[in-house]
Enzyme design. Structure first.
Site, PDB file in Angstrom:
ATOM      1  N   ASN A  83     -28.604  29.183  69.613  1.00  0.00           N
ATOM      2  CA  ASN A  83     -27.306  28.690  69.140  1.00  0.00           C
ATOM      3  C   ASN A  83     -27.186  29.115  67.687  1.00  0.00           C
ATOM      4  OD1 ASN A  83     -25.080  27.295  68.315  1.00  0.00           O
ATOM      5  ND2 ASN A  83     -25.770  25.290  69.029  1.00  0.00           N
TER       6      ASN A  83
ATOM      7  N   ARG B  37     -25.381  30.603  73.120  1.00  0.00           N
ATOM      8  CA  ARG B  37     -24.164  29.797  73.071  1.00  0.00           C
ATOM      9  C   ARG B  37     -23.101  30.595  72.324  1.00  0.00           C
ATOM     10  NH1 ARG B  37     -22.460  25.392  68.847  1.00  0.00           N
ATOM     11  NH2 ARG B  37     -20.640  24.588  69.909  1.00  0.00           N
TER      12      ARG B  37
ATOM     13  N   HIS C 228     -17.015  22.019  73.691  1.00  0.00           N
ATOM     14  CA  HIS C 228     -18.091  21.193  74.296  1.00  0.00           C
ATOM     15  C   HIS C 228     -18.134  21.391  75.813  1.00  0.00           C
ATOM     16  CE1 HIS C 228     -17.294  18.170  70.800  1.00  0.00           C
ATOM     17  NE2 HIS C 228     -18.335  18.925  70.486  1.00  0.00           N
TER      18      HIS C 228
ATOM     19  N   ARG D 139     -13.297  15.041  61.103  1.00  0.00           N
ATOM     20  CA  ARG D 139     -12.026  15.658  61.499  1.00  0.00           C
ATOM     21  C   ARG D 139     -11.004  14.587  61.874  1.00  0.00           C
ATOM     22  NH1 ARG D 139     -15.082  19.104  65.536  1.00  0.00           N
ATOM     23  NH2 ARG D 139     -15.917  20.837  64.338  1.00  0.00           N
TER      24      ARG D 139
ATOM     25  N   GLU E  97     -27.309  20.361  76.230  1.00  0.00           N
ATOM     26  CA  GLU E  97     -26.606  21.643  76.256  1.00  0.00           C
ATOM     27  C   GLU E  97     -27.577  22.814  76.384  1.00  0.00           C
ATOM     28  OE1 GLU E  97     -24.204  19.874  72.979  1.00  0.00           O
ATOM     29  OE2 GLU E  97     -22.723  21.348  73.600  1.00  0.00           O
TER      30      GLU E  97
END
Ligand code: ADP
Length: 396
Positions: free
Chosen positions: A7, A90, A179, A240, A384
């Site tokens: 990743n 990823r 996601h 955010r 993940e």
């Protein structure tokens, strides 16, 4: 087969080496400060974590250090590169080009590059990681697993914005969602764990981490998700803003004398529970502590966050005309009992009853609704990296 999962960010790179048969993590770690100085954190399974300062002018050196660590005579977990059968990368944005994971070819690299505009901070970094791996591991098959792919099954009515249609045609402005690897993994695993038939099920996944998103998964396929063209849309997150009146941007720009980049910086990095709590923290452990000591901003942040989650769940129940199961996952979803409790307190109308004792637990596959609850509610830890490893093996 051992699969190296990568990743890659612009200055960091996370990795795990996973044995695909046993699904064990053989080693994991992180390269940080790539292009600045360089630091490798490496931990073999059952072994000590080691941190070394190493010069990493580019991602190529970083990946070389990862390979050296994995094959080290003392602390390594494989004898040579031959024992790494594939690499799973990823990739953040696959646009409309990728609805599934793919084996990386020159055409795939080109298509990923064409999505750079949609994720200018992430995709170029992902590509750098792929190129560096290809250089150091020629002949090892590589797979790209996209954050957006799982959401490509969304119907047009869910992914179009109420904007001029030409913006979609000319600039690919639409909702993509992120996601996806987690929403896919968790929805599948939730069905299995709860004894539901995935192909005949209505599942809502609440991936609540520092970045947070919700998805509606109907018969195993995503039909809606809360993030949009970028990860800024939807839930209130760590830093955010999530959904808001877009006119606020102009209003704040004038009041605070900010340009568009300045406003975007506020919305991405200074908002969410961090901004709401008057910069106390984006971490829910701190917010909980703040609430306990009477900090009203921490309380407001927590309440706004949970209320938004509950509203999204309600809207996805409407989108699917019902729901069989709700799965909480990621850092907050798996660990913050108080968040689950608050969110579920809005959902009694669905016939949900919560097992308060079970909800106090954390971090494992666990049903937190009572036996007679009309909707099953569970904690399903996401993974993940394992999901990327599985996708990689399936393709190579
Ligand atoms: P990301 O992958 O987006 O960085 P994670 O899924 O790792 O995020 O979630 C990180 C967040 O999870 C932290 O910021 C914190 O808010 C929350 N978290 C982690 N552990 C706990 C805990 N024990 N209790 C409450 N919240 C937690």
């Amino acid at each position: 087969m051992n699969v190296l999962v990568i990743n890659c960010g612009s200055s960091s790179l996370k990795f795990q080496l996973i044995n695909s048969e046993s699904e064990e993590v053989l080693a994991k770690g992180l390269c940080e400060r790539i292009g600045i100085d360089g630091r490798l954190t490496y931990q073999p399974e059952g072994g000590e974590k080691a941190v070394s300062e190493l010069a990493m002018p580019t991602h190529t050196e970083a990946i070389q250090f990862v390979i050296d660590a994995l094959t080290d005579a003392e602390t390594g977990v494989v004898k040579s590169l031959d024992e790494i059968g594939a690499v799973g990368h990823r990739v953040v944005h696959g646009g409309e080009k990728f609805a599934n994971s793919v084996v990386i070819t020159d055409e795939v690299l080109k298509a990923i590059e064409e999505c750079n505009d949609l994720a200018p901070l992430h995709n170029p970094a992902n590509l750098i990681g792929i190129n560096a791996c290809q250089k150091l591991m020629p002949g090892t098959p590589m797979v790209a697993v996209f954050d957006t792919a799982f959401h490509q099954t969304m119907p047009e009515k869910a992914y179009l914005y109420g904007l001029p249609y030409e913006y979609y045609e000319k600039y690919a402005v639409r909702r993509y969602g992120f996601h996806g690897t987690s929403h896919s993994f968790v929805s599948k695993h939730a069905a299995e764990f709860l004894g539901l038939d995935l192909n005949n099920s209505k599942i809502i996944v609440a991936h609540l981490g520092n970045g947070a998103s919700i998805s509606a998964v109907l018969n195993g396929k995503c039909i809606d998700t809360s993030m949009g063209l970028t990860p800024l849309e939807g839930l209130v997150m760590g830093t955010r803003s999530g959904d808001m009146d877009p006119a606020i941007m102009e209003y704040i720009a004038k009041k605070e004398d900010l340009d568009i980049a300045g406003v975007m910086n506020v919305l991405n990095k200074k908002s969410g529970v961090f901004g709401l709590s008057k910069n106390l923290s984006s971490d829910f452990r701190d917010l909980e502590e703040g609430m306990e000591s009477g900090n009203k901003y921490a309380k407001a942040a927590m309440e706004v966050f949970c209320y938004r989650v509950a509203k999204y769940i309600g809207s996805y129940v409407a989108a699917m005309n019902g729901v069989d199961a709700i799965a909480f996952t990621a850092g907050i979803g798996e660990n913050a009992c108080i968040v689950r409790e608050y969110v579920l307190s809005y959902l009694g109308y669905l016939g949900i009853t919560v097992d308060a004792e079970a909800n106090k637990k954390r971090g494992e596959d666990l049903v937190i609704s009572t036996a007679d609850s009309k909707v099953k509610v569970a904690i399903i830890p996401t993974n993940e990296e394992l999901a990327i490893a599985r996708e990689t093996v399936a393709l190579v």
